[in-house]
Design a protein around this motif. Structure first.
Motif, PDB file in Angstrom:
ATOM      1  N   LEU A 193      24.316  44.661  37.933  1.00  8.01           N
ATOM      2  CA  LEU A 193      24.909  43.491  38.576  1.00  8.01           C
ATOM      3  C   LEU A 193      26.335  43.194  38.102  1.00  8.01           C
ATOM      4  N   CYS A 194      26.620  43.410  36.831  1.00 13.74           N
ATOM      5  CA  CYS A 194      27.950  43.049  36.325  1.00 13.74           C
ATOM      6  C   CYS A 194      29.067  43.901  36.943  1.00 13.74           C
ATOM      7  N   PRO A 195      28.912  45.236  37.079  1.00 12.63           N
ATOM      8  CA  PRO A 195      29.940  45.986  37.821  1.00 12.63           C
ATOM      9  C   PRO A 195      30.025  45.564  39.283  1.00 12.63           C
ATOM     10  N   ALA A 196      28.908  45.133  39.877  1.00 17.63           N
ATOM     11  CA  ALA A 196      28.940  44.660  41.259  1.00 17.63           C
ATOM     12  C   ALA A 196      29.693  43.345  41.377  1.00 17.63           C
ATOM     13  N   MET A 197      29.584  42.490  40.355  1.00 16.31           N
ATOM     14  CA  MET A 197      30.309  41.221  40.376  1.00 16.31           C
ATOM     15  C   MET A 197      31.828  41.439  40.401  1.00 16.31           C
ATOM     16  N   VAL A 198      32.276  42.541  39.800  1.00 16.69           N
ATOM     17  CA  VAL A 198      33.698  42.864  39.818  1.00 16.69           C
ATOM     18  C   VAL A 198      34.184  43.105  41.248  1.00 16.69           C
ATOM     19  N   LEU A 199      33.262  43.464  42.147  1.00 17.99           N
ATOM     20  CA  LEU A 199      33.622  43.806  43.522  1.00 17.99           C
ATOM     21  C   LEU A 199      33.601  42.607  44.470  1.00 17.99           C
ATOM     22  N   VAL A 200      33.100  41.474  44.016  1.00 18.95           N
ATOM     23  CA  VAL A 200      32.935  40.311  44.892  1.00 18.95           C
ATOM     24  C   VAL A 200      34.292  39.850  45.435  1.00 18.95           C
ATOM     25  N   PRO A 201      34.413  39.663  46.763  1.00 15.37           N
ATOM     26  CA  PRO A 201      35.699  39.260  47.361  1.00 15.37           C
ATOM     27  C   PRO A 201      35.954  37.759  47.240  1.00 15.37           C
ATOM     28  N   GLY A 202      36.114  37.287  46.038  1.00 15.36           N
ATOM     29  CA  GLY A 202      36.237  35.854  45.784  1.00 15.36           C
ATOM     30  C   GLY A 202      37.376  35.158  46.510  1.00 15.36           C
ATOM     31  N   PRO A 203      38.620  35.708  46.485  1.00 20.81           N
ATOM     32  CA  PRO A 203      39.703  35.013  47.191  1.00 20.81           C
ATOM     33  C   PRO A 203      39.429  34.819  48.678  1.00 20.81           C
ATOM     34  N   HIS A 204      38.753  35.776  49.298  1.00 22.96           N
ATOM     35  CA  HIS A 204      38.443  35.642  50.725  1.00 22.96           C
ATOM     36  C   HIS A 204      37.404  34.546  50.949  1.00 22.96           C
ATOM     37  N   ILE A 205      36.448  34.431  50.033  1.00 21.93           N
ATOM     38  CA  ILE A 205      35.453  33.362  50.145  1.00 21.93           C
ATOM     39  C   ILE A 205      36.132  31.999  50.005  1.00 21.93           C
ATOM     40  N   PRO A 335      49.360  32.934  45.077  1.00 19.91           N
ATOM     41  CA  PRO A 335      48.297  32.339  45.898  1.00 19.91           C
ATOM     42  C   PRO A 335      47.248  31.632  45.060  1.00 19.91           C
ATOM     43  N   PHE A 336      46.963  30.403  45.431  1.00 20.76           N
ATOM     44  CA  PHE A 336      46.020  29.598  44.664  1.00 20.76           C
ATOM     45  C   PHE A 336      44.616  30.199  44.677  1.00 20.76           C
ATOM     46  N   ALA A 337      44.197  30.763  45.825  1.00 18.04           N
ATOM     47  CA  ALA A 337      42.842  31.314  45.910  1.00 18.04           C
ATOM     48  C   ALA A 337      42.631  32.430  44.899  1.00 18.04           C
ATOM     49  N   ALA A 338      43.660  33.252  44.687  1.00 19.34           N
ATOM     50  CA  ALA A 338      43.512  34.368  43.752  1.00 19.34           C
ATOM     51  C   ALA A 338      43.496  33.898  42.304  1.00 19.34           C
ATOM     52  N   ILE A 339      44.463  33.041  41.930  1.00 21.79           N
ATOM     53  CA  ILE A 339      44.495  32.564  40.547  1.00 21.79           C
ATOM     54  C   ILE A 339      43.315  31.644  40.268  1.00 21.79           C
ATOM     55  N   GLY A 340      42.888  30.874  41.287  1.00 16.86           N
ATOM     56  CA  GLY A 340      41.723  30.012  41.113  1.00 16.86           C
ATOM     57  C   GLY A 340      40.458  30.812  40.929  1.00 16.86           C
ATOM     58  N   PHE A 341      40.289  31.862  41.739  1.00 20.38           N
ATOM     59  CA  PHE A 341      39.102  32.699  41.602  1.00 20.38           C
ATOM     60  C   PHE A 341      39.072  33.398  40.251  1.00 20.38           C
ATOM     61  N   ALA A 342      40.225  33.877  39.793  1.00 20.77           N
ATOM     62  CA  ALA A 342      40.273  34.530  38.485  1.00 20.77           C
ATOM     63  C   ALA A 342      39.807  33.587  37.382  1.00 20.77           C
ATOM     64  N   SER A 343      40.120  32.305  37.506  1.00 18.93           N
ATOM     65  CA  SER A 343      39.762  31.341  36.470  1.00 18.93           C
ATOM     66  C   SER A 343      38.287  30.965  36.498  1.00 18.93           C
ATOM     67  N   VAL A 344      37.665  31.005  37.666  1.00 17.67           N
ATOM     68  CA  VAL A 344      36.267  30.555  37.779  1.00 17.67           C
ATOM     69  C   VAL A 344      35.347  31.692  38.177  1.00 17.67           C
ATOM     70  N   VAL A 345      35.780  32.937  37.950  1.00 20.73           N
ATOM     71  CA  VAL A 345      35.016  34.084  38.427  1.00 20.73           C
ATOM     72  C   VAL A 345      33.590  34.099  37.894  1.00 20.73           C
TER      73      VAL A 345
END
Length: 408
Positions: A193-205, A335-345
């Motif tokens: 699961l942890c390598p799969a979490m690296v693939l999650v498209p967070g900024p798009h969500i 972009p806020f979505a990218a930096i925001g996702f990185a902080s709350v990944v």
């Protein structure tokens, strides 16, 4: 008033800048704001109409420009370079020739080095394994190596012309195949699961959720649909990889609690890894790391001390994170979505989504009431967490936009 040729040239520049921002992860709201600033700086008027597969720009005398693009990439270097040019419009008129050169340079901004990218995949997955309660160093190392190999494979497939769906599927397949080498079920779940979490498209969500909150319904649904396709491709890779050894992903496992200092330090490592995926300039990485550690400490405190549910804890953490990061993202022009996702990944409920999809596959062949209850619960928890995160990040953004409008 500019002449017809000058007006057409200005419209082309505005569309080029909007395209750069839109396809590289900038939010729709900030892309529209950039168009307004360029209109003032170039002495023209235009209206941007964004859709999933194109950008439509309507200029003076009903001049129309169309760019056939989709917002599927994230490159904070290109966004930062473009916004640096756009923001100069606040100081006065812009020289079109200079803006063109700056946009051409933004197009040429490179992505993260592939070895650095693979290393970030490894540290990100290893940190998530620690956050999710890995008890043995071997589990962390296996998760990290799996993610690094997946990262190298993704970059290789990208150079060969394969798209995001194929890249995510193959990387998840590798994680599943490596995961079957784990001896214990607990280790198996974390290694997979942890390598799969690296693939999650967070900024798009997050961008999709922000579009829905701004009532851009069609675009928001399209963004979330794209993210759902990527998640489905990842889940398919995991399931097929595990099936090679007759294994399946556990749909009933819960994460183990970790001490506050371990949780916060691991969250900082994860927050420092994800900006590399999005090609953030290295000098800026400290901001999501610091804010991410603070946000995750708040999340841990809300769960452990205040005994809130996981969705409420995510909401509280993202409110604090969003409040701190929005002025930072504007100042850094990223972009806020990218930096925001990185902080709350570490808060993104990818684990629940993957478990739900694995449960659906199991339910198709061996349906039981217990399995239905479990996968329904996982889906509901994932939806609530995403809603809490989107709300927590969006509310500060809306307040900041209102205050900025009043100042103008």
């Amino acid at each position: 008033m500019p002449s017809g040729d000058q007006s057409d040239d200005a419209i082309d520049i505005v569309l080029d800048a909007a395209t750069l921002l839109y396809v590289n992860g900038q939010s729709t709201t900030m892309t529209l704001t950039a168009v307004e600033r360029l209109n003032r700086g170039l002495g023209t008027s235009s209206t941007l109409i964004p859709a999933w597969a194109s950008l439509l720009l309507v200029g003076p005398r009903n001049t129309i420009r169309v760019a056939a693009v989709s917002p599927t990439a994230v490159s904070m270097r290109r966004v930062a370079a473009t916004m640096a040019s756009v923001d100069r419009a606040q100081d006065g008129p812009l020289d079109p020739a200079v803006v063109r050169r700056e946009l051409a340079a933004a197009h040429q901004e490179s992505v993260s080095n592939f070895l650095v990218f693979a290393a970030a995949c490894a540290t990100g997955a290893g940190a998530l394994a620690v956050i999710f309660g890995a008890h043995h160093p071997v589990t962390v190392v296996m998760a990290a190596l799996s993610a690094a190999l997946g990262g190298l494979t993704r970059r290789g497939l990208g150079r060969l012309g394969f798209g995001i769906l194929t890249q995510g599927f193959v990387a998840a397949l590798i994680a599943g195949l490596i995961g079957v080498a784990a001896v214990h079920d607990d280790a198996l779940s974390l290694v997979v699961l942890c390598p799969a979490m690296v693939l999650v498209p967070g900024p798009h969500i997050l961008n999709g959720a922000l579009d829905l909150l701004d009532l851009r319904m069609t675009l928001g649904i399209a963004r979330l649909g794209y993210a759902a396709l990527v998640l489905s491709a990842i889940a398919a890779g995991l399931i097929i990889g595990l099936a090679a050894d007759g294994r399946s992903l556990s749909v009933a496992q819960t994460g183990a609690a970790v001490p506050l200092y371990v949780d916060v330090l691991a969250a900082g490592v994860a927050a420092g890894s994800y900006p590399v995926f999005f090609s953030m300039p290295y000098r800026m990485i400290g901001w999501p790391v610091a804010v991410g550690m603070l946000g995750h400490a708040t999340h841990w405190w809300a769960l452990t001390v205040w005994h809130t549910d996981i969705a409420t804890a995510a909401l509280i953490s993202c409110l604090i994170t969003g409040t701190l990061l929005i002025p930072i993202s504007h100042s850094l022009r990223i972009p806020f979505a990218a930096i925001g996702f990185a902080s709350v990944v570490a808060l993104v409920p990818g684990v629940y989504v993957f478990r739900m999809l694995a449960g659906l596959v199991q339910f198709a062949t061996a349906p039981t009431s217990e399995l239905l209850t479990t996968l329904t619960s996982d889906g509901a928890v994932a939806a609530l967490i995403i809603s809490g995160m989107a709300t927590g990040l969006a509310v500060p953004m809306h307040l900041y936009a209102v205050l900025a409008d009043r100042r103008r």
